[in-house]
Design a protein around this motif. Sequence first.
Motif, PDB file in Angstrom:
ATOM      1  N   VAL A 228       0.846  -1.193   0.000  1.00  0.00           N
ATOM      2  CA  VAL A 228       0.000   0.000   0.000  1.00  0.00           C
ATOM      3  C   VAL A 228       0.877   1.236   0.000  1.00  0.00           C
ATOM      4  O   VAL A 228       2.036   1.208   0.425  1.00  0.00           O
ATOM      5  CB  VAL A 228      -0.944   0.021   1.217  1.00  0.00           C
ATOM      6  CG1 VAL A 228      -1.793  -1.240   1.270  1.00  0.00           C
ATOM      7  CG2 VAL A 228      -0.171   0.193   2.513  1.00  0.00           C
ATOM      8  N   SER A 229       0.302   2.314  -0.462  1.00  0.00           N
ATOM      9  CA  SER A 229       1.025   3.583  -0.470  1.00  0.00           C
ATOM     10  C   SER A 229       1.223   4.078   0.954  1.00  0.00           C
ATOM     11  O   SER A 229       0.280   4.092   1.758  1.00  0.00           O
ATOM     12  CB  SER A 229       0.237   4.617  -1.282  1.00  0.00           C
ATOM     13  OG  SER A 229       0.738   5.917  -1.053  1.00  0.00           O
ATOM     14  N   SER A 230       2.442   4.474   1.264  1.00  0.00           N
ATOM     15  CA  SER A 230       2.688   4.997   2.608  1.00  0.00           C
ATOM     16  C   SER A 230       1.886   6.266   2.863  1.00  0.00           C
ATOM     17  O   SER A 230       1.476   6.543   3.995  1.00  0.00           O
ATOM     18  CB  SER A 230       4.182   5.276   2.803  1.00  0.00           C
ATOM     19  OG  SER A 230       4.652   6.212   1.844  1.00  0.00           O
ATOM     20  N   ALA A 231       1.618   7.041   1.799  1.00  0.00           N
ATOM     21  CA  ALA A 231       0.833   8.264   1.954  1.00  0.00           C
ATOM     22  C   ALA A 231      -0.632   7.955   2.256  1.00  0.00           C
ATOM     23  O   ALA A 231      -1.331   8.760   2.880  1.00  0.00           O
ATOM     24  CB  ALA A 231       0.932   9.115   0.683  1.00  0.00           C
ATOM     25  N   LEU A 232      -1.100   6.794   1.822  1.00  0.00           N
ATOM     26  CA  LEU A 232      -2.500   6.437   2.035  1.00  0.00           C
ATOM     27  C   LEU A 232      -2.831   6.292   3.516  1.00  0.00           C
ATOM     28  O   LEU A 232      -3.957   6.585   3.937  1.00  0.00           O
ATOM     29  CB  LEU A 232      -2.815   5.128   1.296  1.00  0.00           C
ATOM     30  CG  LEU A 232      -4.236   4.573   1.437  1.00  0.00           C
ATOM     31  CD1 LEU A 232      -5.255   5.552   0.863  1.00  0.00           C
ATOM     32  CD2 LEU A 232      -4.347   3.225   0.739  1.00  0.00           C
ATOM     33  N   ILE A 233      -1.866   5.864   4.308  1.00  0.00           N
ATOM     34  CA  ILE A 233      -2.114   5.674   5.744  1.00  0.00           C
ATOM     35  C   ILE A 233      -2.581   6.984   6.378  1.00  0.00           C
ATOM     36  O   ILE A 233      -3.427   6.972   7.286  1.00  0.00           O
ATOM     37  CB  ILE A 233      -0.848   5.151   6.443  1.00  0.00           C
ATOM     38  CG1 ILE A 233      -0.378   3.832   5.809  1.00  0.00           C
ATOM     39  CG2 ILE A 233      -1.081   4.969   7.935  1.00  0.00           C
ATOM     40  CD1 ILE A 233      -1.369   2.702   5.928  1.00  0.00           C
ATOM     41  N   HIS A 234      -2.043   8.118   5.904  1.00  0.00           N
ATOM     42  CA  HIS A 234      -2.449   9.416   6.452  1.00  0.00           C
ATOM     43  C   HIS A 234      -3.945   9.668   6.265  1.00  0.00           C
ATOM     44  O   HIS A 234      -4.561  10.387   7.062  1.00  0.00           O
ATOM     45  CB  HIS A 234      -1.685  10.554   5.764  1.00  0.00           C
ATOM     46  CG  HIS A 234      -0.217  10.587   6.073  1.00  0.00           C
ATOM     47  ND1 HIS A 234       0.273  10.689   7.350  1.00  0.00           N
ATOM     48  CD2 HIS A 234       0.870  10.561   5.248  1.00  0.00           C
ATOM     49  CE1 HIS A 234       1.603  10.712   7.311  1.00  0.00           C
ATOM     50  NE2 HIS A 234       1.983  10.630   6.051  1.00  0.00           N
ATOM     51  N   GLU A 235      -4.529   9.117   5.222  1.00  0.00           N
ATOM     52  CA  GLU A 235      -5.919   9.426   4.874  1.00  0.00           C
ATOM     53  C   GLU A 235      -6.940   8.576   5.619  1.00  0.00           C
ATOM     54  O   GLU A 235      -8.131   8.896   5.632  1.00  0.00           O
ATOM     55  CB  GLU A 235      -6.115   9.249   3.364  1.00  0.00           C
ATOM     56  CG  GLU A 235      -5.188  10.108   2.516  1.00  0.00           C
ATOM     57  CD  GLU A 235      -5.329   9.812   1.026  1.00  0.00           C
ATOM     58  OE1 GLU A 235      -6.351   9.199   0.653  1.00  0.00           O
ATOM     59  OE2 GLU A 235      -4.430  10.188   0.257  1.00  0.00           O
TER      60      GLU A 235
END
Length: 295
Positions: free
Chosen positions: A153-160
Amino acid sequence: MKVFLPPTSYEYATVHKVQAAEVTTASDVLAVEEPLEIRVGYGASGQREHRTLSITMRTPGHDFELAAGFLLTEGIIRNRQELHGVIYCPDVEKEEERENVVRAELAPTATPDLPRLERHFYTSSSCGVCGKTSIEAVNAATCPVLPTDGPYVSSALIHELPARQRAAQALFEQTGGLHAAALFSPTGELLLLREDVGRHNALDKVIGAALLQEWLPLHQHMVLVSGRASFELVQKAAVAGIPILAAVGAPSSLAVSAARSFGMTVCGFVRQNRYNVYCHEWRLQDLQPSAPDSE
């Protein structure tokens, strides 16, 4: 879109609001907390036995999912085929208690661990089933092996994830007093969300819903839990086959040790556009940590 909440999950109370020296009277909404007794029926036809397995403090709603998830994550059943169904128990002494007692009927061919059935659980809404002191005890409960080929998964997706979870928390918006567990796809699609006064109950409800829909194992999913990530939550996620667990709060040391053993990626403090990755960070794409500052 207006969300209609089950009337048993909240109630109103008159409160005195104090702001500086000003006191006003207003109506407030409270999350309901009531006991749920989980009974289990097992054995061959004509030789069925019934007994109480657990009493847990929970928010009414999705009770059948809660019971199904509890049976799975506590090792009483291993799959959907071992569970015939869950009903509100008709033979309770008081009519008003009927929706606070459920009975899970196991398949006649199911062979539950009798010593586990003989153990009477009391689950508090704050901490879950207590008393497990070693990862080996959970390994003995046949936690499935988590995949080693993803998901990625995208590491940036965790923020969302927290914002997507909060947007779907209808009861929290009314009461401000509930935990939530949310199941996501690797692309961040919210698939299931359940709320409860207990963190472990919310996760059991999500896992129970997935079990009843025959989605398990959840090898291509991730879950976000409100509050901290305890050993209990890591264990429950592992039983369901969830490879990525994110939490708004901190994980405990035993939770991280268990996650390392199970092969689970754990992220903590997922809020305010930051988070920590505690183990198995390889599932997070484009994660390139910088070198630590030199002294």
